[in-house]
Design a protein around this motif. Structure first.
Motif, PDB file in Angstrom:
ATOM      1  N   ILE A   1     -42.286  -1.848  36.397  1.00  0.00           N
ATOM      2  CA  ILE A   1     -40.950  -2.369  36.649  1.00  0.00           C
ATOM      3  C   ILE A   1     -40.256  -2.586  35.311  1.00  0.00           C
ATOM      4  O   ILE A   1     -40.783  -3.253  34.421  1.00  0.00           O
ATOM      5  N   THR A   2     -39.065  -2.001  35.175  1.00  0.00           N
ATOM      6  CA  THR A   2     -38.360  -2.078  33.899  1.00  0.00           C
ATOM      7  C   THR A   2     -37.146  -3.003  33.966  1.00  0.00           C
ATOM      8  O   THR A   2     -36.543  -3.298  32.939  1.00  0.00           O
ATOM      9  N   GLY A   3     -36.775  -3.428  35.165  1.00  0.00           N
ATOM     10  CA  GLY A   3     -35.629  -4.313  35.288  1.00  0.00           C
ATOM     11  C   GLY A   3     -35.330  -4.619  36.742  1.00  0.00           C
ATOM     12  O   GLY A   3     -35.986  -4.091  37.647  1.00  0.00           O
ATOM     13  N   PHE A   4     -34.367  -5.506  36.957  1.00  0.00           N
ATOM     14  CA  PHE A   4     -33.952  -5.805  38.330  1.00  0.00           C
ATOM     15  C   PHE A   4     -32.499  -6.247  38.326  1.00  0.00           C
ATOM     16  O   PHE A   4     -31.959  -6.704  37.301  1.00  0.00           O
ATOM     17  N   GLN A   5     -31.881  -6.109  39.492  1.00  0.00           N
ATOM     18  CA  GLN A   5     -30.539  -6.620  39.747  1.00  0.00           C
ATOM     19  C   GLN A   5     -30.609  -7.306  41.098  1.00  0.00           C
ATOM     20  O   GLN A   5     -31.173  -6.746  42.040  1.00  0.00           O
ATOM     21  N   GLY A   6     -30.023  -8.507  41.200  1.00  0.00           N
ATOM     22  CA  GLY A   6     -30.155  -9.192  42.478  1.00  0.00           C
ATOM     23  C   GLY A   6     -28.923  -9.955  42.902  1.00  0.00           C
ATOM     24  O   GLY A   6     -28.136 -10.417  42.065  1.00  0.00           O
ATOM     25  N   ILE A   7     -28.771 -10.068  44.218  1.00  0.00           N
ATOM     26  CA  ILE A   7     -27.843 -11.029  44.807  1.00  0.00           C
ATOM     27  C   ILE A   7     -28.717 -12.197  45.228  1.00  0.00           C
ATOM     28  O   ILE A   7     -29.471 -12.103  46.196  1.00  0.00           O
ATOM     29  N   LEU A   8     -28.675 -13.266  44.437  1.00  0.00           N
ATOM     30  CA  LEU A   8     -29.711 -14.294  44.536  1.00  0.00           C
ATOM     31  C   LEU A   8     -29.159 -15.643  44.978  1.00  0.00           C
ATOM     32  O   LEU A   8     -29.864 -16.655  44.902  1.00  0.00           O
ATOM     33  N   ASN A   9     -27.909 -15.664  45.429  1.00  0.00           N
ATOM     34  CA  ASN A   9     -27.337 -16.922  45.903  1.00  0.00           C
ATOM     35  C   ASN A   9     -26.426 -16.621  47.089  1.00  0.00           C
ATOM     36  O   ASN A   9     -25.445 -15.884  46.958  1.00  0.00           O
ATOM     37  N   GLY A  10     -26.772 -17.176  48.239  1.00  0.00           N
ATOM     38  CA  GLY A  10     -26.044 -16.875  49.462  1.00  0.00           C
ATOM     39  C   GLY A  10     -24.634 -17.426  49.471  1.00  0.00           C
ATOM     40  O   GLY A  10     -23.704 -16.767  49.954  1.00  0.00           O
ATOM     41  N   THR A  11     -24.456 -18.623  48.926  1.00  0.00           N
ATOM     42  CA  THR A  11     -23.141 -19.244  48.966  1.00  0.00           C
ATOM     43  C   THR A  11     -22.112 -18.415  48.210  1.00  0.00           C
ATOM     44  O   THR A  11     -21.032 -18.096  48.725  1.00  0.00           O
ATOM     45  N   SER A  12     -22.429 -18.034  46.981  1.00  0.00           N
ATOM     46  CA  SER A  12     -21.452 -17.282  46.190  1.00  0.00           C
ATOM     47  C   SER A  12     -21.200 -15.912  46.811  1.00  0.00           C
ATOM     48  O   SER A  12     -20.061 -15.422  46.799  1.00  0.00           O
ATOM     49  N   ASN A  13     -22.231 -15.287  47.372  1.00  0.00           N
ATOM     50  CA  ASN A  13     -22.023 -13.981  48.003  1.00  0.00           C
ATOM     51  C   ASN A  13     -21.139 -14.108  49.237  1.00  0.00           C
ATOM     52  O   ASN A  13     -20.267 -13.281  49.485  1.00  0.00           O
ATOM     53  N   TYR A  14     -21.350 -15.180  49.990  1.00  0.00           N
ATOM     54  CA  TYR A  14     -20.526 -15.427  51.168  1.00  0.00           C
ATOM     55  C   TYR A  14     -19.065 -15.646  50.760  1.00  0.00           C
ATOM     56  O   TYR A  14     -18.148 -15.088  51.358  1.00  0.00           O
ATOM     57  N   VAL A  15     -18.871 -16.448  49.726  1.00  0.00           N
ATOM     58  CA  VAL A  15     -17.510 -16.779  49.284  1.00  0.00           C
ATOM     59  C   VAL A  15     -16.778 -15.507  48.821  1.00  0.00           C
ATOM     60  O   VAL A  15     -15.631 -15.256  49.211  1.00  0.00           O
ATOM     61  N   VAL A  16     -17.441 -14.677  48.018  1.00  0.00           N
ATOM     62  CA  VAL A  16     -16.786 -13.441  47.562  1.00  0.00           C
ATOM     63  C   VAL A  16     -16.443 -12.553  48.761  1.00  0.00           C
ATOM     64  O   VAL A  16     -15.342 -11.986  48.837  1.00  0.00           O
ATOM     65  N   GLY A  17     -17.362 -12.467  49.721  1.00  0.00           N
ATOM     66  CA  GLY A  17     -17.106 -11.623  50.894  1.00  0.00           C
ATOM     67  C   GLY A  17     -15.903 -12.111  51.694  1.00  0.00           C
ATOM     68  O   GLY A  17     -15.078 -11.308  52.159  1.00  0.00           O
ATOM     69  N   ARG A  18     -15.776 -13.434  51.830  1.00  0.00           N
ATOM     70  CA  ARG A  18     -14.639 -13.970  52.597  1.00  0.00           C
ATOM     71  C   ARG A  18     -13.338 -13.822  51.808  1.00  0.00           C
ATOM     72  O   ARG A  18     -12.286 -13.608  52.385  1.00  0.00           O
ATOM     73  N   MET A  19     -13.421 -13.933  50.474  1.00  0.00           N
ATOM     74  CA  MET A  19     -12.224 -13.707  49.649  1.00  0.00           C
ATOM     75  C   MET A  19     -11.753 -12.254  49.781  1.00  0.00           C
ATOM     76  O   MET A  19     -10.552 -11.985  49.793  1.00  0.00           O
ATOM     77  N   GLU A  20     -12.720 -11.315  49.906  1.00  0.00           N
ATOM     78  CA  GLU A  20     -12.337  -9.912  50.138  1.00  0.00           C
ATOM     79  C   GLU A  20     -11.511  -9.775  51.407  1.00  0.00           C
ATOM     80  O   GLU A  20     -10.691  -8.868  51.546  1.00  0.00           O
ATOM     81  N   MET A  21     -11.787 -10.668  52.364  1.00  0.00           N
ATOM     82  CA  MET A  21     -11.068 -10.583  53.641  1.00  0.00           C
ATOM     83  C   MET A  21      -9.775 -11.389  53.622  1.00  0.00           C
ATOM     84  O   MET A  21      -9.144 -11.588  54.656  1.00  0.00           O
TER      85      MET A  21
END
Lengths: 354, 354
Positions: free
Chosen positions: B174-194
């Motif tokens: 494994i050389t690296g990772f990228q993650g969505i690691l916080n539900g609240t912030s992901n939810y907020v961005v998704g609702r702002m998109e809407m």
């Protein structure tokens, strides 16, 4: 630290990729994983066979001519395939089985596994056939002979699907799964969504090298069916045979179907799935399904594969990764050998310490 | 078959969920997993403490009043929190640590872990603090004392991220990772998109119960930063502290940014990531990033979490699942105990069989 002697049965793309990994990484594995691999036997229907009790150099093995009887050019080589002889006589700890899959009989791969176990050797395989058609018998025989049997590569190449579900999710109570388990059919559906005809999409997948010359098993769902049998038996405790799984492919999907779904923000996907009911009965099917865009499998595109496991305690968990590829599948064999190594270390190194 | 005595440090939602699992599944675990759990100690800042050498009934424990000193109503109970005394004196095999996370000091959780190890007890925890700030020291101490230390729930609740990467993907480099690691912030961005404003989206997440009254740690990326430190240290062999990770949240994202991305078929996501360069140097960051729709994290929506691991041998592998939830996090503790059980079985049951 350990050295494991391995015999390679089948010397096509996957086992050649494993040999290139051995050449490139053996020293690193010794440091990081605690073992190295030593190739003591090879057999291939086309290339012939080889028994080399002290081990053949990986670089030399990769240099042989890929022509009928090509293994005869090496010390201990012979132009005839002698798989059973190699399995029995080469002093391997582990038989690395990577021959073709016969979806009806799973032979001769089942016989290779049995012969290996009888000879006291562990088996790692990427072959769906013996796992789909004879896993119970083979697991039992391996246990009786006190050897290992690992087959992560039978589903989604090296992406850790079986091990994720059985080990990392133990106790979560998996009740079912849905998967995109064949890259060719998923690629074809995706390209048809973009306006290509079925034939154009298949031709493109063939050009890109991941559809077979005869793509029937991919587009009719038969390849997926074997993988559904493997996962249902392995993870849901079923005892299914391929004929128990209803199976239809993507041939019935029309451009109008795909267009209509896309216009509603939905996607058609060829899904292999199984579900356990409250009485423990497992039903399984392979079927093109129209998924809402919020479904975790709706956005899996191209040749990527994915499985979503439904669980009692953890909701849905999805693993997404390569479903094919020579190096990726060779990695599956390595991951199986790592598992054998850990199991063996549990036996021999820790001892009776408590 | 085994019985493990456990002491619960912290008796909030997660450990109460674990006790409800014990009540509902203990008999089934004995059959399927080979062990049952027996609760011999509890301590909670608010509810008080309990030492019950023979074990307290799970149902009785769930019935106590959730009021100051509530544990005093049970035999062996006391209105004061006495965590250190419970850890030292209750005859537990395993300390189940699920107290609050102090992101600056990780205390008193680090001291709880140390005290447990010194007393010869294993620890399972869902607490990011001690793992992010003191994993090396604690792992070393646990090894010296020959006890276990497991913490799958510190990242993405029970979704098997750490175990997937370290065990099921061992050897894939494994050389690296990228993650969505916080539900609240992901939810907020998704609702702002809407079309919602930031404040509206945060209020909605709070109504739904997964944003904290003070959502700063979520939307500023500080919660993700601790998880990035854990994964980078655990999986990439780094030795990062939180201050080594550059960190910005979603506060700078404007509706125009989001709209522009969506109009190009792209998505903004708050991504925690780390990468190892060829010299083994690990750099890590938390940053809102604009992802093409083909990116495996682009379609992760709502409170779901996901991590994509980049590997040398296997390409990209993504695991998607719940990032929070009481039962889901309690399952993480169970999965840790299953790991301790297997490690112990390797020691004691197989013995020196080869």
């Amino acid at each position: 630290m350990a050295v494991y002697n391995v015999s390679l049965i089948g010397f096509g793309g996957v086992n050649r990729a494993l040999v290139s990994l051995i050449r490139n990484y053996n020293d690193e594995w010794m440091k990081k994983l605690g073992f190295r691999l030593n190739i003591v036997g090879v057999s291939d229907l086309h290339l012939g066979s080889l028994i080399s009790p002290n081990g053949v150099d990986a670089e030399e093995l990769l240099k042989i001519k890929m022509e009928k009887g090509g293994l005869a050019s090496l010390d201990g080589g012979c132009p005839d395939p002698r798989s059973m002889e190699v399995i029995r006589q080469a002093p391997a700890d582990i038989i690395v089985e990577a021959t073709f899959t016969d979806p009806k009989t799973a032979e001769p791969a089942i016989s290779y596994c049995r012969t290996a176990f009888e000879a006291g050797r562990s088996v790692v395989t990427t072959n769906k056939g013996p796992v789909a058609l004879a896993a119970r018998e083979l697991i039992k025989l391996a246990q009786q002979k006190n050897v290992g049997f690992e087959y992560e590569g039978a589903v989604m190449s090296g992406t850790p699907v079986i091990r994720l579900a059985k080990k990392s999710m133990a106790g979560a109570d998996i009740t079912g799964f849905q998967g995109i388990l064949n890259g060719t059919s998923n690629y074809v559906v995706g390209r048809m969504e973009m306006g290509l005809s079925f034939n154009e999409a298949v031709a493109e997948a063939q050009e890109k090298g991941f559809a077979e010359a005869n793509p029937a098993a991919d587009v009719e769902g038969l390849d997926i069916r074997l993988k559904v049998v493997i996962l249902a038996n392995e993870i849901l405790g079923a005892n299914l045979k391929p004929d128990d799984v209803s199976c239809s492919g993507i041939l019935g999907l029309t451009p109008a179907d795909l267009e209509d779904a896309v216009s509603h923000g939905e996607r058609w996907k060829l899904i292999g799935s199984a579900e356990k009911d409250e009485d423990g009965f497992v039903s399984a099917q392979v079927k093109a399904s129209r998924l809402p865009s919020s479904h975790p499998l709706a956005s899996i595109s191209g040749a990527t594969n994915a499985v979503t496991f439904s669980t009692e305690l953890l909701g849905d968990v999805t693993v997404t990764g390569p479903g094919a590829g020579r190096i990726e599948t060779a990695y599956a064999l390595l991951s199986d050998i790592i598992t054998l190594h850990h199991d063996r270390c549990s036996f021999t190194e820790k001892g009776d310490a408590e």
